[in-house]
Write a protein that holds these residues in place. Structure first.
Motif, PDB file in Angstrom:
ATOM      1  N   LEU A 192       0.856  -1.183   0.000  1.00 43.62           N
ATOM      2  CA  LEU A 192       0.000   0.000   0.000  1.00 43.62           C
ATOM      3  C   LEU A 192       0.890   1.230   0.000  1.00 43.62           C
ATOM      4  CD1 LEU A 192      -2.989   0.967   0.316  1.00 43.62           C
ATOM      5  CD2 LEU A 192      -2.555   1.033   2.771  1.00 43.62           C
ATOM      6  N   SER A 193       0.581   2.210  -0.862  1.00 48.10           N
ATOM      7  CA  SER A 193       1.366   3.445  -0.893  1.00 48.10           C
ATOM      8  C   SER A 193       0.434   4.637  -1.078  1.00 48.10           C
ATOM      9  CB  SER A 193       2.404   3.400  -2.015  1.00 48.10           C
ATOM     10  OG  SER A 193       1.769   3.256  -3.263  1.00 48.10           O
ATOM     11  N   LYS A 194       0.893   5.795  -0.632  1.00 51.34           N
ATOM     12  CA  LYS A 194       0.097   7.024  -0.737  1.00 51.34           C
ATOM     13  C   LYS A 194       0.428   7.713  -2.050  1.00 51.34           C
ATOM     14  CE  LYS A 194      -1.249  11.037   1.999  1.00 51.34           C
ATOM     15  NZ  LYS A 194      -2.671  10.849   1.904  1.00 51.34           N
ATOM     16  N   LEU A 235      -6.450   0.979   5.152  1.00 47.94           N
ATOM     17  CA  LEU A 235      -6.845  -0.423   5.182  1.00 47.94           C
ATOM     18  C   LEU A 235      -6.544  -1.022   6.545  1.00 47.94           C
ATOM     19  CD1 LEU A 235      -5.510  -1.765   1.750  1.00 47.94           C
ATOM     20  CD2 LEU A 235      -7.733  -0.778   2.301  1.00 47.94           C
ATOM     21  N   GLU A 236      -7.469  -1.830   7.024  1.00 45.36           N
ATOM     22  CA  GLU A 236      -7.255  -2.546   8.280  1.00 45.36           C
ATOM     23  C   GLU A 236      -6.491  -3.838   8.009  1.00 45.36           C
ATOM     24  OE1 GLU A 236     -10.121  -4.015  11.830  1.00 45.36           O
ATOM     25  OE2 GLU A 236     -10.635  -2.147  10.801  1.00 45.36           O
ATOM     26  N   THR A 286       1.955 -15.715   4.879  1.00 46.70           N
ATOM     27  CA  THR A 286       0.674 -15.899   5.570  1.00 46.70           C
ATOM     28  C   THR A 286      -0.463 -15.385   4.688  1.00 46.70           C
ATOM     29  OG1 THR A 286       0.698 -13.735   6.639  1.00 46.70           O
ATOM     30  CG2 THR A 286       1.754 -15.540   7.836  1.00 46.70           C
ATOM     31  N   PRO A 287      -1.655 -15.936   4.845  1.00 41.49           N
ATOM     32  CA  PRO A 287      -2.796 -15.480   4.044  1.00 41.49           C
ATOM     33  C   PRO A 287      -3.511 -14.264   4.659  1.00 41.49           C
ATOM     34  CG  PRO A 287      -3.426 -17.390   5.298  1.00 41.49           C
ATOM     35  CD  PRO A 287      -1.970 -17.150   5.590  1.00 41.49           C
ATOM     36  N   PHE A 288      -2.811 -13.509   5.475  1.00 42.18           N
ATOM     37  CA  PHE A 288      -3.415 -12.368   6.161  1.00 42.18           C
ATOM     38  C   PHE A 288      -2.376 -11.252   6.234  1.00 42.18           C
ATOM     39  CE2 PHE A 288      -4.803  -9.949   9.863  1.00 42.18           C
ATOM     40  CZ  PHE A 288      -6.161  -9.826   9.613  1.00 42.18           C
ATOM     41  N   ILE A 289      -2.744 -10.052   5.783  1.00 45.87           N
ATOM     42  CA  ILE A 289      -1.851  -8.900   5.825  1.00 45.87           C
ATOM     43  C   ILE A 289      -2.534  -7.819   6.647  1.00 45.87           C
ATOM     44  CG2 ILE A 289      -0.659  -7.139   4.479  1.00 45.87           C
ATOM     45  CD1 ILE A 289      -0.771  -9.126   2.100  1.00 45.87           C
ATOM     46  N   ALA A 290      -1.890  -7.389   7.717  1.00 41.55           N
ATOM     47  CA  ALA A 290      -2.431  -6.316   8.569  1.00 41.55           C
ATOM     48  C   ALA A 290      -1.696  -5.013   8.256  1.00 41.55           C
ATOM     49  CB  ALA A 290      -2.261  -6.683  10.033  1.00 41.55           C
ATOM     50  N   ILE A 298      -9.682 -10.293   0.045  1.00 44.52           N
ATOM     51  CA  ILE A 298     -10.800  -9.680   0.763  1.00 44.52           C
ATOM     52  C   ILE A 298     -10.217  -8.502   1.548  1.00 44.52           C
ATOM     53  CG2 ILE A 298     -12.716 -10.047   2.351  1.00 44.52           C
ATOM     54  CD1 ILE A 298     -12.745 -11.906  -0.127  1.00 44.52           C
ATOM     55  N   VAL A 299     -10.561  -7.294   1.118  1.00 41.34           N
ATOM     56  CA  VAL A 299      -9.983  -6.071   1.682  1.00 41.34           C
ATOM     57  C   VAL A 299     -10.959  -5.460   2.673  1.00 41.34           C
ATOM     58  CG1 VAL A 299      -9.040  -3.795   1.142  1.00 41.34           C
ATOM     59  CG2 VAL A 299      -8.743  -5.693  -0.475  1.00 41.34           C
ATOM     60  N   GLU A 300     -10.465  -5.214   3.880  1.00 42.46           N
ATOM     61  CA  GLU A 300     -11.287  -4.565   4.906  1.00 42.46           C
ATOM     62  C   GLU A 300     -10.708  -3.183   5.203  1.00 42.46           C
ATOM     63  OE1 GLU A 300     -13.461  -5.337   9.119  1.00 42.46           O
ATOM     64  OE2 GLU A 300     -12.586  -6.993   8.017  1.00 42.46           O
TER      65      GLU A 300
END
Length: 183
Positions: A43-45, A104-105, A93-97, A128-130
């Motif tokens: 993720l970048s701004k 993004l959470e 891992t299948p999860f990125i925080a 799946i983006v939260e």
């Protein structure tokens, strides 16, 4: 001649094994559809908005089917990438925080495998983006072979842009109406 019999049998056995291994590898390679290997998600701004980059070894012909779907009754959305799988050495891992300052959470990665026509195995991946707030995801760019860039614009910013366009349109309408009345 008798002394060479075991040696000849050994060589024949090795040749038979090589043919078997080559035939098995060829059969397996024909059953797997060539696809995309995802190696990095970042993720970048970019000005007022953010960009989600999905990088790896990508085949541009397959990326025209990348889809973004908003999930009902939620801020979440999914990004579906056909014929894709993770590089397990790069993404473990299948999860990125993400951090608290990011919009993004988290992202949950769901890999799917299914058998298609002619016994070919097809892979697909859903991200799946939260988000922390309502975002408008939009495919900005697909660089063949290297990256998919998705622009993430906050919903409030999109609403402001739409309202500004509406105000301009209404002002233009009023102007045209006044010109027509003068004639």
């Amino acid at each position: 001649m008798i002394n060479r019999l075991p040696q000849n049998c050994y060589i024949s056995f090795l040749i038979a094994i090589n043919f078997f291994i080559a035939a098995t590898a060829y059969a397996q390679s024909n059953q797997v559809v060539q696809g995309n290997i995802i190696r990095e998600i970042s993720l970048s701004k970019n000005g007022d908005s953010f960009e989600l980059s999905i990088k790896g070894m990508l085949h541009s012909a397959q990326l025209k089917n990348v889809m973004i779907k908003n999930m009902p009754n939620s801020n979440r959305f999914s990004i579906s990438i056909p014929n894709a799988m993770l590089d397990p050495e790069k993404i473990t891992t299948p999860f990125i925080a993400f951090g608290p300052a990011d919009p993004l959470e988290n992202i949950q990665i769901v890999e799917k495998t299914q058998e298609g026509a002619n016994n070919k195995i097809a892979f697909s991946m859903d991200l799946i983006v939260e988000p922390r707030q309502k975002l408008n995801p939009e495919i900005k760019n697909i660089n063949s072979g290297s990256a998919i860039i998705i622009a993430l614009t906050p919903q409030a910013q999109k609403d402001q842009e739409a309202a500004a366009i509406q105000r301009i349109t209404k002002a233009d309408y009023e102007k045209k109406k006044m010109e027509l009345q003068r004639r």
